[in-house]
Design a protein around this motif. Structure first.
Motif, short mmCIF file in Angstrom:
data_model
loop_
_atom_site.label_atom_id
_atom_site.label_comp_id
_atom_site.label_asym_id
_atom_site.label_seq_id
_atom_site.Cartn_x
_atom_site.Cartn_y
_atom_site.Cartn_z
N TRP A 37 0.85 -1.19 0.00
CA TRP A 37 0.00 0.00 0.00
C TRP A 37 0.88 1.23 0.00
O TRP A 37 1.82 1.34 0.77
CB TRP A 37 -0.92 0.02 1.22
N PRO B 158 0.91 5.14 0.80
CA PRO B 158 0.09 6.11 1.52
C PRO B 158 -0.40 7.21 0.60
O PRO B 158 0.23 7.58 -0.39
CB PRO B 158 1.05 6.67 2.57
N GLY B 159 -1.57 7.73 0.93
CA GLY B 159 -2.14 8.83 0.16
C GLY B 159 -1.52 10.16 0.58
O GLY B 159 -0.44 10.20 1.16
N ASN C 187 -0.69 6.67 8.50
CA ASN C 187 -0.81 7.26 7.17
C ASN C 187 -2.05 8.15 7.10
O ASN C 187 -3.15 7.73 7.45
CB ASN C 187 -0.93 6.17 6.11
N VAL D 101 -5.86 8.20 4.05
CA VAL D 101 -6.24 6.81 3.76
C VAL D 101 -7.69 6.57 4.14
O VAL D 101 -8.51 6.18 3.31
CB VAL D 101 -5.30 5.83 4.50
N PRO E 104 -8.11 6.03 -1.10
CA PRO E 104 -8.73 6.71 0.04
C PRO E 104 -10.21 6.35 0.16
O PRO E 104 -10.92 6.27 -0.85
CB PRO E 104 -8.55 8.19 -0.28
N ARG F 140 -2.25 -0.62 5.87
CA ARG F 140 -2.73 0.59 5.24
C ARG F 140 -2.59 1.79 6.16
O ARG F 140 -2.38 2.92 5.72
CB ARG F 140 -4.20 0.44 4.85
#
Length: 297
Positions: free
Chosen positions: A41, A43-44, A77, A80, A184, A294
């Motif tokens: 994953w 991260p956003g 994170n 997310v 997200p 995540r």
């Protein structure tokens, strides 16, 4: 007297505020399991969640600024998982939400709540219904005769997140989907404080966020939604009298005892958050590992 409030009025109160939406008793999770092989994953975004005028309890589960820390002091994170009250943004807020790249929005509300305020989603976001509450909560709420009964009502609701079969099934589906869906995501109820608050408690506990931080995060509803809480109380007082407003005020925000009631029930029945997630909700290690991966750097 508040007990004479018409059913329609109590329905409006419950849907508009009660489901918008302790410390020594917060159950910490066991260490997170290793992530399953082959799952990754990225991260956003790391910017803080925007403050929205039409969705005042919209925020990032990971916190603001540097964000919350979990096991080993790792930062969660951001960008997310988002939590929110009713997903009914005005045009300006809809445009802001469009910039977050949301892939899914999970609606935890009952059918009457959804009918009263249908979701309005940004382009590219998939709508997913995961109703949590079972039973006729409106009928129970309209019988409240004192602030103490209102507090007990809220505490009992949080206990139902542990003891209720339908509630546990809903949380299982929600957490499973959050773990297995990319990008997200946001989850919400009506006020973003009860079903949404319990979900956030589980996610933060899973990755070892401190008990003080978890409670502080839970109580942020009273800060973020202060304006709408005050407006709702004023509407009740104007329409049904000050005594009704006094009785129903505990339904509008959150108190530590609400979350603590659910946590105490969880500890008594399951011992730990992880055991509740695995035994109570039936989530497997792979799903929990995906969620943890995540959320943590």
């Amino acid at each position: 007297m508040a007990r004479h409030l018409p059913r329609a009025a109590v329905t409006s109160l419950v849907c508009a505020s009660l489901f918008a939406a302790p410390m020594a008793g917060v159950a910490l999770a066991d260490p997170a399991p290793a992530a399953p092989t082959g799952f990754s994953w990225s991260p956003g975004q790391v910017a803080d969640a925007p403050r929205l005028s039409s969705m005042d309890n919209f925020r990032d589960v990971a916190g603001t600024g540097a964000g919350y820390t979990g096991f080993g002091g790792e930062h969660l994170n951001k960008g997310v998982f988002y939590r929110a009250n009713a997903f009914t943004p005005n045009d300006a807020d809809l445009a802001t939400l469009g910039g977050l790249g949301l892939k899914k929005v999970y609606d935890l509300r009952t059918d009457p709540e959804v009918a009263a305020k249908p979701d309005r989603l940004p382009a590219g976001a998939e709508y997913v219904r995961v109703p949590i509450i079972s039973g006729d909560i409106t009928n129970a709420a309209r019988k409240l005769r004192s602030p103490a009964e209102a507090v007990a009502f809220m505490e009992n609701m949080n206990r139902s997140f542990v003891t209720g079969e339908a509630e546990r099934a809903g949380f299982k589906k929600l957490l499973t989907d959050l773990a297995n869906s990319a990008g997200p995501q946001a989850f919400h109820c009506t006020s973003g404080k009860d079903r949404t608050g319990w979900t956030s408690y589980l996610l933060l506990s899973l990755v070892g966020v401190s008990r003080d931080t978890i409670m502080s995060d839970y109580l942020l509803t009273n800060e973020y939604s202060a304006g709408s809480i005050a407006a709702m109380r004023a509407q009740i007082a104007q329409a049904y009298g000050e005594q009704a407003a006094i009785i129903f005020t505990p339904l509008l925000g959150v108190q530590a005892s609400y979350l603590n009631a659910g946590i105490t029930a969880l500890e008594q029945q399951y011992g730990s958050v992880r055991n509740y997630l695995k035994t109570g909700l039936g989530l497997n290690d792979a799903t929990l590992a995906k969620l943890a991966l995540r959320m943590l750097d």
